[in-house]
Design a protein around this motif. Structure first.
Motif, PDB file in Angstrom:
ATOM      1  N   THR A   1      15.281  -5.771 -15.402  1.00  0.00           N
ATOM      2  CA  THR A   1      13.863  -6.024 -15.140  1.00  0.00           C
ATOM      3  C   THR A   1      13.286  -4.877 -14.322  1.00  0.00           C
ATOM      4  O   THR A   1      13.797  -4.567 -13.242  1.00  0.00           O
ATOM      5  N   LEU A   2      12.234  -4.262 -14.826  1.00  0.00           N
ATOM      6  CA  LEU A   2      11.561  -3.175 -14.120  1.00  0.00           C
ATOM      7  C   LEU A   2      10.057  -3.357 -14.248  1.00  0.00           C
ATOM      8  O   LEU A   2       9.500  -3.325 -15.358  1.00  0.00           O
ATOM      9  N   HIS A   3       9.380  -3.551 -13.127  1.00  0.00           N
ATOM     10  CA  HIS A   3       7.924  -3.683 -13.086  1.00  0.00           C
ATOM     11  C   HIS A   3       7.362  -2.543 -12.237  1.00  0.00           C
ATOM     12  O   HIS A   3       7.600  -2.491 -11.025  1.00  0.00           O
ATOM     13  N   ILE A   4       6.642  -1.638 -12.878  1.00  0.00           N
ATOM     14  CA  ILE A   4       6.031  -0.512 -12.152  1.00  0.00           C
ATOM     15  C   ILE A   4       4.547  -0.401 -12.503  1.00  0.00           C
ATOM     16  O   ILE A   4       3.931   0.655 -12.301  1.00  0.00           O
ATOM     17  N   GLN A   5       3.942  -1.473 -13.002  1.00  0.00           N
ATOM     18  CA  GLN A   5       2.550  -1.445 -13.417  1.00  0.00           C
ATOM     19  C   GLN A   5       1.613  -1.239 -12.226  1.00  0.00           C
ATOM     20  O   GLN A   5       1.968  -1.489 -11.087  1.00  0.00           O
ATOM     21  N   ASN A   6       0.402  -0.771 -12.553  1.00  0.00           N
ATOM     22  CA  ASN A   6      -0.656  -0.578 -11.561  1.00  0.00           C
ATOM     23  C   ASN A   6      -0.244   0.365 -10.436  1.00  0.00           C
ATOM     24  O   ASN A   6      -0.281   0.037  -9.257  1.00  0.00           O
ATOM     25  N   ASN A   7       0.181   1.574 -10.836  1.00  0.00           N
ATOM     26  CA  ASN A   7       0.415   2.680  -9.920  1.00  0.00           C
ATOM     27  C   ASN A   7      -0.242   3.924 -10.517  1.00  0.00           C
ATOM     28  O   ASN A   7      -1.106   3.813 -11.399  1.00  0.00           O
TER      29      ASN A   7
ATOM     30  N   HIS B   1       1.824  -2.586  -8.379  1.00  0.00           N
ATOM     31  CA  HIS B   1       0.635  -2.791  -7.553  1.00  0.00           C
ATOM     32  C   HIS B   1       0.759  -2.076  -6.205  1.00  0.00           C
ATOM     33  O   HIS B   1       0.620  -2.663  -5.139  1.00  0.00           O
ATOM     34  N   ASN B   2       1.035  -0.768  -6.278  1.00  0.00           N
ATOM     35  CA  ASN B   2       1.022   0.111  -5.114  1.00  0.00           C
ATOM     36  C   ASN B   2       0.229   1.362  -5.482  1.00  0.00           C
ATOM     37  O   ASN B   2      -0.532   1.352  -6.457  1.00  0.00           O
ATOM     38  N   ASN B   3       0.395   2.434  -4.727  1.00  0.00           N
ATOM     39  CA  ASN B   3      -0.269   3.707  -5.036  1.00  0.00           C
ATOM     40  C   ASN B   3       0.763   4.799  -5.265  1.00  0.00           C
ATOM     41  O   ASN B   3       0.564   5.960  -4.899  1.00  0.00           O
ATOM     42  N   LEU B   4       1.876   4.465  -5.875  1.00  0.00           N
ATOM     43  CA  LEU B   4       2.952   5.423  -6.115  1.00  0.00           C
ATOM     44  C   LEU B   4       2.528   6.419  -7.186  1.00  0.00           C
ATOM     45  O   LEU B   4       1.825   6.070  -8.135  1.00  0.00           O
ATOM     46  N   SER B   5       2.975   7.658  -7.036  1.00  0.00           N
ATOM     47  CA  SER B   5       2.543   8.718  -7.938  1.00  0.00           C
ATOM     48  C   SER B   5       3.743   9.553  -8.395  1.00  0.00           C
ATOM     49  O   SER B   5       4.894   9.199  -8.139  1.00  0.00           O
TER      50      SER B   5
ATOM     51  N   LEU C   1       0.841  -1.208   0.000  1.00  0.00           N
ATOM     52  CA  LEU C   1       0.000   0.000   0.000  1.00  0.00           C
ATOM     53  C   LEU C   1       0.869   1.248   0.000  1.00  0.00           C
ATOM     54  O   LEU C   1       0.510   2.277   0.572  1.00  0.00           O
ATOM     55  N   LEU C   2       2.031   1.179  -0.643  1.00  0.00           N
ATOM     56  CA  LEU C   2       2.968   2.295  -0.676  1.00  0.00           C
ATOM     57  C   LEU C   2       2.397   3.436  -1.512  1.00  0.00           C
ATOM     58  O   LEU C   2       1.728   3.212  -2.526  1.00  0.00           O
TER      59      LEU C   2
ATOM     60  N   ASN D   1       7.512  -3.442 -17.649  1.00  0.00           N
ATOM     61  CA  ASN D   1       6.054  -3.415 -17.546  1.00  0.00           C
ATOM     62  C   ASN D   1       5.643  -2.098 -16.908  1.00  0.00           C
ATOM     63  O   ASN D   1       5.949  -1.840 -15.733  1.00  0.00           O
ATOM     64  N   VAL D   2       4.955  -1.243 -17.689  1.00  0.00           N
ATOM     65  CA  VAL D   2       4.492   0.063 -17.190  1.00  0.00           C
ATOM     66  C   VAL D   2       2.974   0.178 -17.315  1.00  0.00           C
ATOM     67  O   VAL D   2       2.419   1.288 -17.278  1.00  0.00           O
ATOM     68  N   GLU D   3       2.279  -0.924 -17.443  1.00  0.00           N
ATOM     69  CA  GLU D   3       0.852  -0.909 -17.696  1.00  0.00           C
ATOM     70  C   GLU D   3       0.075  -0.234 -16.571  1.00  0.00           C
ATOM     71  O   GLU D   3       0.497  -0.232 -15.411  1.00  0.00           O
ATOM     72  N   ASN D   4      -1.093   0.344 -16.959  1.00  0.00           N
ATOM     73  CA  ASN D   4      -2.062   0.898 -16.005  1.00  0.00           C
ATOM     74  C   ASN D   4      -1.448   1.961 -15.110  1.00  0.00           C
ATOM     75  O   ASN D   4      -1.519   1.908 -13.885  1.00  0.00           O
ATOM     76  N   ASN D   5      -0.798   2.953 -15.766  1.00  0.00           N
ATOM     77  CA  ASN D   5      -0.329   4.154 -15.090  1.00  0.00           C
ATOM     78  C   ASN D   5      -0.880   5.360 -15.844  1.00  0.00           C
ATOM     79  O   ASN D   5      -1.887   5.241 -16.565  1.00  0.00           O
ATOM     80  N   LEU D   6      -0.241   6.505 -15.716  1.00  0.00           N
ATOM     81  CA  LEU D   6      -0.709   7.732 -16.371  1.00  0.00           C
ATOM     82  C   LEU D   6       0.369   8.297 -17.288  1.00  0.00           C
ATOM     83  O   LEU D   6       0.449   9.510 -17.496  1.00  0.00           O
ATOM     84  N   PHE D   7       1.226   7.431 -17.831  1.00  0.00           N
ATOM     85  CA  PHE D   7       2.294   7.903 -18.713  1.00  0.00           C
ATOM     86  C   PHE D   7       1.693   8.477 -19.993  1.00  0.00           C
ATOM     87  O   PHE D   7       0.649   8.023 -20.480  1.00  0.00           O
ATOM     88  N   SER D   8       2.389   9.474 -20.539  1.00  0.00           N
ATOM     89  CA  SER D   8       1.911  10.139 -21.751  1.00  0.00           C
ATOM     90  C   SER D   8       3.092  10.435 -22.664  1.00  0.00           C
ATOM     91  O   SER D   8       4.228  10.033 -22.393  1.00  0.00           O
ATOM     92  N   GLY D   9       2.812  11.148 -23.757  1.00  0.00           N
ATOM     93  CA  GLY D   9       3.859  11.469 -24.714  1.00  0.00           C
ATOM     94  C   GLY D   9       4.180  10.271 -25.582  1.00  0.00           C
ATOM     95  O   GLY D   9       3.455   9.276 -25.624  1.00  0.00           O
TER      96      GLY D   9
END
Length: 701
Positions: free
Chosen positions: A193-199, A174-178, A152-153, A217-225
């Motif tokens: 290996t870098l997994h930051i999905q679902n933040n 799978h945290n709440n990082l912003s 729950l970070l 894996n960067v899925e389900n974030n707010l990345f743009s550009g």
């Protein structure tokens, strides 16, 4: 947890001084005991076997999930144990903790900022941690793998990655990082290996474009550009559920002209025109049908090649099996003698066949040490019989090929060695060591041999590996190294035969008998050090480089004339296969000669041998053991206690073994200490080669 935890921590702080008092006889390093006691309390007293809140001996008592090297806790691995509570703020007291894995539990609270700087693997996934990732992450310069996923970070990622150049895998999914990815992530030069999905991370992926990523894996974030073109070449790249520019296609994206199969460089795929480049559909890239056809052809060709290689391998194995000599139930000498027709005495042949080959081997298992005591049911073997066997062997060995038998090592019949050692009786036992039992063998003309019986059934090498070991050791010839003269591999046994030198080790002289110890003058100690140093110099420089790996005072044999022979050269590969249960019963001092890098990585080198030699020199200087649990904890490890005192003449002269008396020159002691200080340097590259040590020791006299 509340008051109970606070009360427990207060108690442990109040009693922490007791952990370091001389009356404590625990093997585990004091600060590590304090740290794990504190962790036990903050985890809310979990029912883990062995664990306790006050004192104890985690390394000596085998606490669940605790791994140690020497007296230091190096790993705590407790997965899925329903742990609760928190981590507390005392983790930094661990002196050598490299792995902390508490995944799949119910631990809550924040990740403490005071973490052990020695951490390499840090796994807290699938827990209930809250708050942010601490900025102190930047202190973990040795970190290689970290997983904080499924917690729950929250808050932003700390800009603390500059020094983490060895980090290979990072999972914070799978945290709440912003917020955005911090600029310091550009420094993660080893990250694959870098997994930051679902933040809730936003911004661009530009900081990642030059990293050696293979799995992103960067899925389900707010990345743009736009997505950096280099990232599109990451083999496993997942990016759905973001706000990337949908119509931006990077220029000149085409399949590589080299093979898509990493291990098949001879296959190639022709470049595809830009109009046939991968197109974006629903956030996923799909290849053109022509590419799929090429891949299919490539896979088919690769399977054909593998099939051809497999058939050739099977034929080769069948050919070897047909030409291999049978070894079941017979020793090398009997096979050689019978093949070349040299066993002409009918009575000898009949007694040998009926007494050795015609009856089964009796095996009785000693439950106390897990070793096999093998007795061969045979009629009495006379001196003439054994001499005949030896003559036959020496002749037959000339017919063996160079690849199958060591050139300079004699193959003894097991019956011969049984006769010479009085059937491996206890009266002939010299030593029961880490590689097996060593027996005294008396030959007909009074020559003495030492027979090492590799008795541990879990560590006996295969026949081929055993002969390779014999081949390697038989080439080692030096006046300060025990000579291997032969071997035997009959009846499933592995026996090494050495020239007998002496059974007295430097360890016994220094630490067992004060009357003998008093005979070691300062000049005698220097002479012993020079002899041992020359042996290591030869191993490192004068033959194909050979690392001893287990060099200590127990390997240095000395006689009444103070001549030196180093034993166990070339046998370390056998020790690596010993089971943990076998190693756990050994003297802890055996492992206190290891260099720091050995404790961390388990790999030995010529530099680690130099470090071990430095500790032997410390034993010669001080008369103390490399590790002595009877001393106060601050003095138990010789190298820790002595290293800071080698530069001060007042403390240095007080460190000299009282048995030496006043018969030494201060200048000689100072030079000796200077060599020690260079040998025990923390950084391997700063240690001198043994050739330089030999030269410097010569000037000490």
């Amino acid at each position: 947890m509340g008051l109970r935890v606070l009360f427990g921590v207060a108690l442990i702080l109040a009693l922490s001084r007791l952990l370091y008092m001389p009356t404590c006889r625990g093997y585990t390093y004091g600060p590590d005991v304090f740290a794990i006691n504190s962790l036990y309390i903050t985890l809310d007293f979990p029912p883990l076997p062995g664990w306790g809140a006050f004192g104890g001996d985690p390394c000596g008592e085998g606490w669940q999930g605790v791994e140690c090297v020497d007296s230091s806790i190096t790993a705590i691995v407790i997965n899925g144990a329903n742990l609760g509570g928190q981590l507390g703020n005392e983790l930094s007291y661990f002196s050598s903790l490299m792995t902390l894995d508490l995944s799949n539990n119910h631990i809550s609270g924040s990740i403490p900022g005071s973490l052990p700087v020695t951490l390499r693997r840090f796994f807290l996934s699938d827990n209930q941690f809250t708050g942010s990732i601490p900025d102190s992450l930047s202190n973990l310069t040795l970190l290689s793998d970290m997983s904080l996923n499924n917690n729950l970070l929250s808050a932003e990622l700390p800009d603390a990655f500059q020094a983490l150049t060895g980090l290979i895998s990072l999972d914070i999914s799978h945290n709440n990082l912003s917020d955005q990815l911090p600029p310091s992530m550009k420094s993660l030069s080893s990250l694959t290996t870098l997994h930051i999905q679902n933040n809730r991370i936003f911004g661009t992926l530009d900081v990642l474009q030059d990293l050696p990523l293979q799995d992103l894996n960067v899925e389900n974030n707010l990345f743009s550009g736009s997505i950096p073109p280099k990232l599109l070449n990451v083999p496993n790249f997942k990016k759905n559920g973001n706000l990337f520019d949908a119509n931006v296609i990077p220029p000149a994206i085409a399949p590589p002209t080299e093979s898509p199969f990493p291990h098949s460089p001879n296959f190639a795929v022709a470049p595809v025109p830009f109009s046939e480049a991968p197109t974006q559909s629903g956030g996923q890239f799909s290849r053109h049908s022509k590419i799929s056809t090429a891949e299919l052809v490539g896979y088919t060709c690769m399977m054909i090649v593998i099939l051809v290689i497999g058939i050739a391998t099977v034929k080769l194995c069948i050919s070897k099996c047909k030409t291999r000599e049978p070894k079941d139930g017979a020793t090398c000498k009997w096979l050689e003698a019978s093949r070349i027709g040299q066993l002409e005495d009918p009575q000898f042949i009949r007694s040998h066949k009926e007494g050795v080959l015609g009856k089964p081997i009796r095996r009785s298992e000693d439950n106390s040490n897990g070793q096999w005591n093998v007795s061969l049911p045979m009629p009495p073997v006379t001196r003439s019989d054994t001499e005949k066997l030896d003559i036959i062997s020496e002749k037959s060995l000339r017919t063996r090929t160079e690849t199958s038998t060591p050139n300079s090592a004699k193959c003894f019949h097991v019956a011969t060695l049984q006769q010479y050692t009085n059937s491996f009786s206890e009266d002939n036992l010299i030593q029961d060591g880490r590689f097996g039992r060593l027996y005294l063998a008396e030959l007909p003309r009074g020559k003495m041999l030492a027979v090492l019986k590799l008795e541990n059934r879990d560590s006996n090498p295969s026949e081929d590996n055993f002969l390779k070991i014999v081949e390697r050791i038989s080439r080692v010839r030096h006046p300060n190294i025990v000579d291997l003269v032969g071997y035997s591999d009959g009846y499933g046994q592995r026996l090494l035969v050495y020239n007998y030198f002496n059974c007295t080790t430097l360890y016994e002289v220094l630490h067992s008998d004060d009357s003998i110890k008093k005979k070691l003058s300062w000049k005698a100690r220097i002479k012993i050090a020079i002899g041992a140093a020359k042996a290591l110099e030869y191993l490192h420089d004068d033959c194909p480089p050979l690392v001893h790996q287990r060099f200590d005072s127990g390997n240095i044999l000395i006689n009444d004339d103070l001549e030196v022979r180093v034993s166990e050269c070339g046998l370390a590969s056998l020790l690596s296969s010993f089971p943990a249960t076998q190693l756990s019963g050994m003297e802890p001092a055996l492992f206190s000669y290891d260099a720091p890098e050995v404790s961390e990585s388990g790999s030995y080198s010529v530099q680690s041998d130099v470090y071990s030699f430095g500790i032997v020199m410390l034993e010669l200087l001080t008369g103390r053991k490399s590790f002595d649990s009877s001393l106060p904890w601050g003095e138990q490890h010789l190298v820790r206690w002595a290293s800071s005192q080698l530069y001060d003449m007042n403390t240095l002269t007080k460190m000299v073994d009282p048995s030496v008396g006043e018969q030494f020159a201060v200048k000689s002691i100072s030079r000796f200490a200077d060599i020690i200080s260079r040998c025990i340097q923390e950084v391997p590259e700063f240690r001198p080669p043994m050739s330089e040590v030999v030269q410097d020791l010569a000037s000490v006299i």
